[in-house]
Scaffold this motif. Sequence first.
Motif, short mmCIF file in Angstrom:
data_model
loop_
_atom_site.label_atom_id
_atom_site.label_comp_id
_atom_site.label_asym_id
_atom_site.label_seq_id
_atom_site.Cartn_x
_atom_site.Cartn_y
_atom_site.Cartn_z
N ILE B 148 5.74 -11.40 7.13
CA ILE B 148 5.19 -10.50 5.39
C ILE B 148 4.62 -12.06 5.27
O ILE B 148 4.95 -13.65 5.20
CB ILE B 148 6.34 -10.48 4.00
CG1 ILE B 148 7.28 -9.36 4.70
CG2 ILE B 148 5.95 -10.56 3.03
CD1 ILE B 148 6.55 -8.12 4.43
N THR B 149 3.44 -11.99 4.93
CA THR B 149 2.25 -13.12 4.78
C THR B 149 1.79 -12.98 3.51
O THR B 149 1.61 -11.58 2.71
CB THR B 149 1.03 -13.68 5.76
OG1 THR B 149 0.38 -11.92 6.17
CG2 THR B 149 1.58 -13.94 7.27
N GLY B 150 1.40 -13.95 2.61
CA GLY B 150 0.26 -13.66 1.06
C GLY B 150 -0.76 -12.45 1.47
O GLY B 150 -1.01 -11.42 0.52
N THR B 151 -1.12 -12.51 2.34
CA THR B 151 -2.13 -11.98 2.83
C THR B 151 -1.82 -10.09 2.86
O THR B 151 -2.61 -9.06 2.48
CB THR B 151 -2.92 -11.74 3.85
OG1 THR B 151 -3.16 -13.21 3.60
CG2 THR B 151 -4.52 -11.93 4.32
N LEU B 152 -1.44 -10.00 3.24
CA LEU B 152 0.09 -8.38 3.77
C LEU B 152 0.40 -8.87 1.81
O LEU B 152 0.20 -7.01 2.56
CB LEU B 152 1.03 -9.00 4.34
CG LEU B 152 1.84 -7.17 5.05
CD1 LEU B 152 0.75 -6.51 5.53
CD2 LEU B 152 2.62 -7.84 5.91
N LEU B 153 1.01 -8.96 1.61
CA LEU B 153 0.82 -8.68 0.24
C LEU B 153 0.10 -8.28 -1.15
O LEU B 153 0.00 -7.15 -1.44
CB LEU B 153 1.86 -10.16 -0.67
CG LEU B 153 4.03 -9.97 0.02
CD1 LEU B 153 4.25 -11.06 -0.54
CD2 LEU B 153 4.30 -9.01 -0.11
N LEU B 154 -1.47 -8.96 -0.80
CA LEU B 154 -2.53 -8.58 -1.13
C LEU B 154 -2.97 -6.96 -0.59
O LEU B 154 -3.10 -6.59 -1.31
CB LEU B 154 -3.22 -9.39 -1.21
CG LEU B 154 -4.78 -9.56 -1.57
CD1 LEU B 154 -4.92 -9.83 -3.15
CD2 LEU B 154 -5.59 -10.37 -1.14
N VAL B 155 -2.97 -6.80 0.47
CA VAL B 155 -3.41 -5.44 0.76
C VAL B 155 -2.71 -4.76 0.57
O VAL B 155 -3.57 -3.49 0.20
CB VAL B 155 -3.34 -6.06 2.50
CG1 VAL B 155 -3.93 -4.28 3.40
CG2 VAL B 155 -4.18 -7.04 3.49
N MET B 156 -1.61 -4.74 0.11
CA MET B 156 -0.51 -3.83 -0.36
C MET B 156 -0.59 -3.81 -2.11
O MET B 156 -0.99 -2.77 -2.16
CB MET B 156 1.09 -3.85 -0.03
CG MET B 156 1.08 -3.73 1.96
SD MET B 156 2.99 -4.36 2.35
CE MET B 156 3.87 -4.89 0.21
N GLY B 157 -0.85 -5.01 -2.19
CA GLY B 157 -0.73 -4.67 -3.92
C GLY B 157 -2.64 -4.52 -4.90
O GLY B 157 -2.02 -3.93 -5.45
N ALA B 158 -3.55 -5.09 -3.65
CA ALA B 158 -4.23 -4.63 -4.98
C ALA B 158 -4.89 -2.95 -4.96
O ALA B 158 -4.71 -2.81 -5.95
CB ALA B 158 -5.52 -4.93 -3.99
N PRO B 159 -4.39 -2.46 -3.82
CA PRO B 159 -4.70 -0.87 -4.47
C PRO B 159 -3.49 -0.27 -5.80
O PRO B 159 -4.38 0.54 -6.36
CB PRO B 159 -3.67 -0.02 -2.68
CG PRO B 159 -4.00 -0.92 -2.37
CD PRO B 159 -4.18 -1.89 -2.35
N LEU B 160 -2.45 -1.00 -5.20
CA LEU B 160 -1.49 -0.04 -6.04
C LEU B 160 -1.70 -1.15 -7.72
O LEU B 160 -1.39 -0.21 -9.00
CB LEU B 160 -0.13 -1.11 -5.90
CG LEU B 160 0.56 -0.06 -4.35
CD1 LEU B 160 1.86 -0.54 -3.94
CD2 LEU B 160 1.07 1.34 -5.28
N ALA B 161 -2.23 -1.92 -7.59
CA ALA B 161 -3.07 -2.60 -8.81
C ALA B 161 -3.62 -1.68 -9.35
O ALA B 161 -3.81 -1.87 -11.04
CB ALA B 161 -3.07 -4.72 -9.41
N ILE B 162 -4.90 -1.61 -8.43
CA ILE B 162 -5.74 -0.07 -9.27
C ILE B 162 -5.58 0.87 -9.55
O ILE B 162 -5.66 0.84 -11.02
CB ILE B 162 -6.66 -0.17 -7.81
CG1 ILE B 162 -7.31 -1.63 -7.59
CG2 ILE B 162 -8.23 0.76 -8.68
CD1 ILE B 162 -8.54 -1.75 -6.62
N LEU B 163 -4.25 1.41 -9.45
CA LEU B 163 -3.47 2.36 -9.53
C LEU B 163 -3.50 1.90 -10.43
O LEU B 163 -3.37 3.08 -12.13
CB LEU B 163 -3.03 3.04 -8.92
CG LEU B 163 -2.87 3.97 -7.69
CD1 LEU B 163 -2.37 4.23 -6.42
CD2 LEU B 163 -4.59 4.99 -7.58
#
Lengths: 130, 174
Positions: B148-163
């Motif tokens: 788990i890296t910050g980039t991976l968290l960003l990739v997972m989190g960004a679409p969910l944040a938009i939703l």
Amino acid sequence: MKKAKLIKKKPFELKKYHMSVFTTNLLALALAILFVKSYRLKGYSILPIFIIMLAVLAAFLLASTFILKPSGMVNRIFPKRNFIILNMLITGAVSLIFLRQIGLVGFCFTLLFAFFLFEVEHLIYEGVKI
Amino acid sequence: MNILQINFAEIPAAVQTVTGFIKENPLLCGIMLISYGLYYIYSFIHNKSVDSDIYEIDMVSAAISSIMVSMLLIGLDESSKGFNLMAMDLSSQTTKIAIFLLSYAVILLFFGFTKILPKFLVVLLGNSELDLFINFGAALLTDPDVAITGTLLLVMGAPLAILLVIQRIRRLMG
């Protein structure tokens, strides 16, 4: 006309409670299978966590039976029977697909994990009575 | 790579990690996403309850599932292979995440029951997007090849944040 015949059965109304308990079951079963697969790949036993979860579930149910229900905080300890059957059938069916990868203990763990989480979800909703 | 470090050049690799995991476990990831999708669609259509009705229940429920997930994560990386808490590997990333998740769950439980949090924080902590983010992150940790890296968290989190933002706008308009 008999009184019983006059009582109309309420049509089913989909509430947030149903959706929440149902989706919690789906999420729990997916998580449980993924974890059991990983435990088995690493050669770890899922049995200790299975026993811990069984104990926690028993504690939850005992607390509901002897504390929450008598004090009127919850009306029903379990969701309706048909709802439980539906959830458990889905969990059982999906777990069976992965039976070779998760083994018998893993299968039981998945059923228990899913039941535990949707039962807790049910109790939370019962507690707040929405 | 640190869990808090974000490197934009690594985004394609992070996307590949997530898609690779989904391709490896299509049915289970599908079930996870369907469970979130169903709930999201239902909340999108029936947006009549007040915020505190929705998110405070979700906070308590997310806390309990997080406790269970953290327990499973702890067991995943301890050396005795039999869930011995004394044999926890505190240097491993999985154990650190598990302990963080456990603390987070306790905080959620506390605020869920005491109801002292301001409304915007209840929305921030109790939404189902955050719950899926945590659960999907935990699911990724079951794959020994995934770090788990910050980039991976960003990739997972960004679409969910938009939703989440779309859901919030819908609720504000409804």
